[in-house]
Scaffold this active site. Structure first.
Site, PDB file in Angstrom:
ATOM      1  N   PHE A  91       0.253  -7.141  -4.062  1.00  0.00           N
ATOM      2  CA  PHE A  91       0.170  -7.827  -2.771  1.00  0.00           C
ATOM      3  C   PHE A  91      -1.222  -8.421  -2.635  1.00  0.00           C
ATOM      4  CE2 PHE A  91      -2.550  -4.871  -0.416  1.00  0.00           C
ATOM      5  CZ  PHE A  91      -2.470  -3.749  -1.224  1.00  0.00           C
ATOM      6  N   GLY A  92      -1.474  -9.079  -1.519  1.00  0.00           N
ATOM      7  CA  GLY A  92      -2.818  -9.583  -1.212  1.00  0.00           C
ATOM      8  C   GLY A  92      -3.374 -10.490  -2.307  1.00  0.00           C
ATOM      9  N   TYR A  93      -4.567 -10.141  -2.777  1.00  0.00           N
ATOM     10  CA  TYR A  93      -5.268 -10.981  -3.763  1.00  0.00           C
ATOM     11  C   TYR A  93      -4.856 -10.648  -5.207  1.00  0.00           C
ATOM     12  CZ  TYR A  93      -8.210 -11.880   0.327  1.00  0.00           C
ATOM     13  OH  TYR A  93      -8.658 -12.225   1.590  1.00  0.00           O
ATOM     14  N   LYS A  96      -0.769  -0.589 -12.448  1.00  0.00           N
ATOM     15  CA  LYS A  96      -1.813  -0.791 -11.425  1.00  0.00           C
ATOM     16  C   LYS A  96      -2.337   0.563 -10.927  1.00  0.00           C
ATOM     17  CE  LYS A  96      -3.005  -2.933  -7.023  1.00  0.00           C
ATOM     18  NZ  LYS A  96      -2.541  -3.474  -5.748  1.00  0.00           N
ATOM     19  N   HIS A 130      -8.358   0.905  -7.327  1.00  0.00           N
ATOM     20  CA  HIS A 130      -9.238   1.497  -6.325  1.00  0.00           C
ATOM     21  C   HIS A 130      -8.466   2.453  -5.421  1.00  0.00           C
ATOM     22  CE1 HIS A 130      -7.168  -2.019  -4.969  1.00  0.00           C
ATOM     23  NE2 HIS A 130      -7.645  -2.017  -3.748  1.00  0.00           N
ATOM     24  N   LYS A 139       0.837  -1.211   0.000  1.00  0.00           N
ATOM     25  CA  LYS A 139       0.000   0.000   0.000  1.00  0.00           C
ATOM     26  C   LYS A 139       0.868   1.257   0.000  1.00  0.00           C
ATOM     27  CE  LYS A 139      -4.040  -1.394   2.712  1.00  0.00           C
ATOM     28  NZ  LYS A 139      -4.827  -0.986   3.895  1.00  0.00           N
ATOM     29  N   ASP A 148      -8.967   1.939   4.319  1.00  0.00           N
ATOM     30  CA  ASP A 148      -9.375   0.570   4.558  1.00  0.00           C
ATOM     31  C   ASP A 148      -9.854   0.076   3.213  1.00  0.00           C
ATOM     32  OD1 ASP A 148      -9.521  -1.519   6.558  1.00  0.00           O
ATOM     33  OD2 ASP A 148     -11.651  -1.556   6.086  1.00  0.00           O
TER      34      ASP A 148
HETATM   35  P1  IMP Z   1      -6.590  -3.378   5.284  1.00  0.00           P
HETATM   36  O1  IMP Z   1      -5.147  -3.170   5.594  1.00  0.00           O
HETATM   37  O2  IMP Z   1      -7.436  -3.638   6.480  1.00  0.00           O
HETATM   38  O3  IMP Z   1      -7.127  -2.273   4.385  1.00  0.00           O
HETATM   39  O4  IMP Z   1      -6.656  -4.735   4.463  1.00  0.00           O
HETATM   40  C1  IMP Z   1      -6.747  -4.764   3.126  1.00  0.00           C
HETATM   41  C2  IMP Z   1      -6.656  -6.195   2.640  1.00  0.00           C
HETATM   42  O5  IMP Z   1      -7.473  -6.285   1.466  1.00  0.00           O
HETATM   43  C3  IMP Z   1      -5.232  -6.547   2.192  1.00  0.00           C
HETATM   44  O6  IMP Z   1      -4.525  -7.186   3.206  1.00  0.00           O
HETATM   45  C4  IMP Z   1      -5.484  -7.444   0.999  1.00  0.00           C
HETATM   46  O7  IMP Z   1      -5.736  -8.753   1.445  1.00  0.00           O
HETATM   47  C5  IMP Z   1      -6.773  -6.878   0.399  1.00  0.00           C
HETATM   48  N1  IMP Z   1      -6.458  -5.828  -0.600  1.00  0.00           N
HETATM   49  C6  IMP Z   1      -6.749  -4.503  -0.513  1.00  0.00           C
HETATM   50  N2  IMP Z   1      -6.293  -3.842  -1.595  1.00  0.00           N
HETATM   51  C7  IMP Z   1      -5.690  -4.758  -2.361  1.00  0.00           C
HETATM   52  C8  IMP Z   1      -4.998  -4.668  -3.599  1.00  0.00           C
HETATM   53  O8  IMP Z   1      -4.800  -3.597  -4.198  1.00  0.00           O
HETATM   54  N3  IMP Z   1      -4.536  -5.834  -4.071  1.00  0.00           N
HETATM   55  C9  IMP Z   1      -4.719  -7.021  -3.444  1.00  0.00           C
HETATM   56  N4  IMP Z   1      -5.294  -7.155  -2.270  1.00  0.00           N
HETATM   57  C10 IMP Z   1      -5.802  -6.025  -1.731  1.00  0.00           C
END
Ligand code: IMP
Length: 196
Positions: A150-152, A173, A178, A12, A69
């Site tokens: 990262f993440g998904y 990206k 978003h 992020k 978030d």
């Molecule tokens: P947060 O830190 O509570 O906002 O958690 C967001 C979670 O949503 C991340 O740990 C990812 O699993 C998922 N996520 C949010 N934005 C993205 C993105 O841009 N790519 C992939 N996963 C995302």
């Protein structure tokens, strides 16, 4: 002007630093401030959780704070994992564990698995909240591809693309995500408010 981004998520941070590069802002993050207490994100919407993070971190450090978030919302799973995206497979779950659970839960459904990422971004300076929210629509695929993001990201293909987010460069990206769209708007609103 210094802004403290209420995150320790390196993915992020990279994306948001890029949005604020070449502007009047320097973005610090929670990695610059070790030993922060855990922030309890008990809101039921992305917007509520972003506000909780911004307020908590502002009150700890007295530095104008930005927070987001964000998460994934899958149509066939009635919007899950939603605000639980980071901890879908349990507290402190890895991205791999979350992705595996997502594919398991989707294995009962036919493709396409329509989904969207949502990001709610908030600024707080002790007096004013400024908010912006945006989405990236697309679908989930069963074969993870790409090491970027990262993440998904390895499982998500944005509308109009044939590669996963994990295969996009940071610049690519950030043109569609978003988070980049929400923070670009937030940046505009902060500049308007402070006449920068
Ligand atoms: P947060 O830190 O509570 O906002 O958690 C967001 C979670 O949503 C991340 O740990 C990812 O699993 C998922 N996520 C949010 N934005 C993205 C993105 O841009 N790519 C992939 N996963 C995302």
């Amino acid at each position: 002007m210094k802004l403290l981004f209420a995150t320790t998520n390196k993915g992020k941070l990279k994306e948001v630093r890029k949005v604020f590069s070449e502007t009047a802002f320097t973005i610090l993050s929670l990695s610059d401030f070790p030993e922060i207490p855990e922030i309890v994100e008990d809101g039921v919407t992305f917007a509520e959780n972003a506000k909780i993070k911004a307020k908590t971190v502002y009150e700890l450090f007295n530095i104008p704070t930005i927070a987001d978030d964000s998460g994934l919302s899958v149509d066939q799973l009635n919007g899950e994992p939603g605000v639980f995206s980071a901890r879908y497979a349990g507290e402190n779950a890895t991205d791999e564990a979350n992705n595996k659970l997502l594919l398991k839960n989707l294995s009962h459904f036919a493709e396409p698995h329509l989904a969207k990422f949502v990001c709610s971004a908030v600024f707080y300076d002790g007096e004013n909240y400024i908010s912006a929210e945006d989405v990236m629509e697309g679908k989930i695929v069963h074969t993870g591809r790409g090491d970027n993001g990262f993440g998904y990201d390895p499982l998500f293909i944005a509308d109009g693309f044939s590669v996963t987010n994990g295969e996009l460069s940071l610049e690519e990206k950030n043109r569609i995500s978003h988070r980049a769209k929400a923070f670009n708007r937030l940046h505009e609103l902060i500049c308007q408010k402070y006449k920068l």
